[in-house]
Scaffold this motif. Structure first.
Motif, mmCIF file in Angstrom:
data_model
loop_
_atom_site.group_PDB
_atom_site.id
_atom_site.type_symbol
_atom_site.label_atom_id
_atom_site.label_comp_id
_atom_site.label_asym_id
_atom_site.label_seq_id
_atom_site.Cartn_x
_atom_site.Cartn_y
_atom_site.Cartn_z
ATOM 1 N N MET A 63 9.234 -16.422 1.547
ATOM 2 C CA MET A 63 8.647 -16.683 2.948
ATOM 3 C C MET A 63 9.015 -15.504 3.810
ATOM 4 O O MET A 63 10.207 -14.791 3.407
ATOM 5 N N PRO A 64 8.249 -14.942 4.815
ATOM 6 C CA PRO A 64 8.710 -13.792 5.551
ATOM 7 C C PRO A 64 10.181 -13.752 6.049
ATOM 8 O O PRO A 64 10.736 -14.943 6.548
ATOM 9 N N SER A 65 10.849 -12.886 6.081
ATOM 10 C CA SER A 65 12.025 -12.824 6.414
ATOM 11 C C SER A 65 12.578 -13.092 7.879
ATOM 12 O O SER A 65 13.677 -13.388 8.235
ATOM 13 N N LYS A 66 11.646 -12.967 8.776
ATOM 14 C CA LYS A 66 11.798 -13.297 10.204
ATOM 15 C C LYS A 66 11.990 -14.813 10.503
ATOM 16 O O LYS A 66 12.437 -15.272 11.358
ATOM 17 N N PHE A 67 11.733 -15.736 9.420
ATOM 18 C CA PHE A 67 11.973 -17.183 9.563
ATOM 19 C C PHE A 67 13.157 -17.535 8.597
ATOM 20 O O PHE A 67 13.642 -17.116 7.499
ATOM 21 N N LYS A 68 13.989 -18.324 9.477
ATOM 22 C CA LYS A 68 15.079 -19.011 8.673
ATOM 23 C C LYS A 68 14.242 -20.394 8.097
ATOM 24 O O LYS A 68 13.449 -20.883 8.402
ATOM 25 N N GLU A 69 15.168 -20.998 7.207
ATOM 26 C CA GLU A 69 14.539 -22.259 6.445
ATOM 27 C C GLU A 69 14.297 -23.386 7.505
ATOM 28 O O GLU A 69 13.234 -23.907 7.536
ATOM 29 N N SER A 70 15.374 -23.520 8.439
ATOM 30 C CA SER A 70 15.088 -24.423 9.506
ATOM 31 C C SER A 70 13.752 -24.225 10.539
ATOM 32 O O SER A 70 13.444 -25.035 11.102
ATOM 33 N N GLN A 71 13.295 -22.891 10.442
ATOM 34 C CA GLN A 71 12.424 -22.514 11.279
ATOM 35 C C GLN A 71 10.999 -22.916 10.808
ATOM 36 O O GLN A 71 9.846 -22.886 11.482
ATOM 37 N N LEU A 72 10.817 -23.259 9.351
ATOM 38 C CA LEU A 72 9.686 -23.349 8.688
ATOM 39 C C LEU A 72 9.142 -24.739 8.647
ATOM 40 O O LEU A 72 9.906 -25.420 8.720
ATOM 41 N N PRO A 73 7.599 -24.792 9.063
ATOM 42 C CA PRO A 73 7.036 -26.154 9.169
ATOM 43 C C PRO A 73 6.927 -26.997 8.061
ATOM 44 O O PRO A 73 7.203 -26.289 6.960
ATOM 45 N N ILE A 74 7.122 -28.180 8.175
ATOM 46 C CA ILE A 74 7.224 -29.295 6.983
ATOM 47 C C ILE A 74 6.088 -29.381 6.279
ATOM 48 O O ILE A 74 4.846 -29.586 7.250
ATOM 49 N N SER A 75 5.503 -29.343 5.157
ATOM 50 C CA SER A 75 4.090 -29.547 4.501
ATOM 51 C C SER A 75 3.880 -30.966 4.501
ATOM 52 O O SER A 75 4.890 -31.754 4.214
ATOM 53 N N LYS B 277 4.960 -32.270 -2.432
ATOM 54 C CA LYS B 277 5.461 -31.597 -3.487
ATOM 55 C C LYS B 277 6.023 -30.436 -3.036
ATOM 56 O O LYS B 277 6.888 -29.613 -4.123
ATOM 57 N N ILE B 278 5.705 -29.853 -1.924
ATOM 58 C CA ILE B 278 6.098 -28.444 -1.911
ATOM 59 C C ILE B 278 7.566 -28.735 -0.889
ATOM 60 O O ILE B 278 7.848 -29.540 0.094
ATOM 61 N N GLU B 279 8.313 -27.661 -1.455
ATOM 62 C CA GLU B 279 9.824 -27.766 -0.953
ATOM 63 C C GLU B 279 10.223 -26.433 -0.419
ATOM 64 O O GLU B 279 9.659 -25.311 -0.877
ATOM 65 N N ILE B 280 10.855 -26.386 0.823
ATOM 66 C CA ILE B 280 11.430 -25.327 1.287
ATOM 67 C C ILE B 280 12.677 -25.169 1.159
ATOM 68 O O ILE B 280 13.494 -26.124 1.404
ATOM 69 N N THR B 281 13.310 -24.220 0.662
ATOM 70 C CA THR B 281 14.772 -23.672 0.086
ATOM 71 C C THR B 281 14.831 -22.292 0.146
ATOM 72 O O THR B 281 14.141 -21.568 0.304
#
Length: 204
Positions: free
Chosen positions: A110-122, A126-130
């Protein structure tokens, strides 16, 4: 005749050059994970990767089929096809790591400008953000169509190289296969990497 000549010139020379330029230049505009080179030789590098956030999904199938099955939903995720919010910029590489028999973890950095908490939930559960901690990887870079024969050859070369320096493969870890180009890119222009998690070997 002049108009016909221009059309033929465009079709035979200018259009292929534009396509060729697209294949070459596009990867340079995509953000890559950040790393520091700890050691290198003519064959591979030891890199320390910064902490990174990824979107990942687990798939089942042979290597290519597993990659395809993972790429499509992840592409839909960053393209805002199955969630709310704006699109997320494409990055490189697409990463693939074996997770048991015929299971693969496919991931997008994921682009470095995003923190994990800023990324939208799919909407695809089955898609996980970590977020992945900083890690040290031995990396071999090569061009070509990443078929089984080529990958096995380069993996073998990388493993042999690691054994000759003061690093060792971390036990029970699998190689990470990384692909930088669109599948339509000619083989000789495709950039691929194989990465193996390593640690410094203890001196006896």
């Amino acid at each position: 005749y002049k108009k016909m000549y221009i059309i033929i010139l465009f079709s035979l020379i200018i259009l292929p050059l534009l396509i060729f330029g697209f294949w070459i230049l596009i990867p340079f505009f995509l953000e890559n994970p950040k790393y520091t080179i700890l050691e290198k030789n003519n064959h591979f590098q030891i890199r320390k990767y910064d902490e990174m956030t990824i979107a990942k999904i687990t798939t089942v199938g042979e290597r290519y089929e597993g990659l395809r099955r993972g790429f499509i939903p992840l592409a839909r995720y960053i393209g805002a096809k199955d969630r709310e919010g704006p699109k997320i910029s494409m990055t490189a590489p697409v990463m693939q790591q074996k997770k048991g028999y015929n299971n693969w973890e496919i991931s997008f950095f994921m682009p470095s400008k995003f923190k994990e908490s800023q990324l939208p939930i799919s909407k695809n559960d089955k898609i996980e953000i970590t977020t992945i901690s900083s890690s040290i990887l031995a990396v071999i870079t090569f061009n070509g169509i990443a078929n089984k024969e080529l990958l096995e050859k380069k993996l073998s070369k990388l493993i042999k190289g690691i054994q000759e320096i003061n690093y060792k493969k971390i036990p029970e870890t699998e190689p990470i296969y990384s692909y930088y180009n669109d599948p339509s890119t000619p083989g000789f222009l495709r950039k691929n990497e194989i990465m193996i998690p390593v640690e410094a070997a203890k001196n006896n």
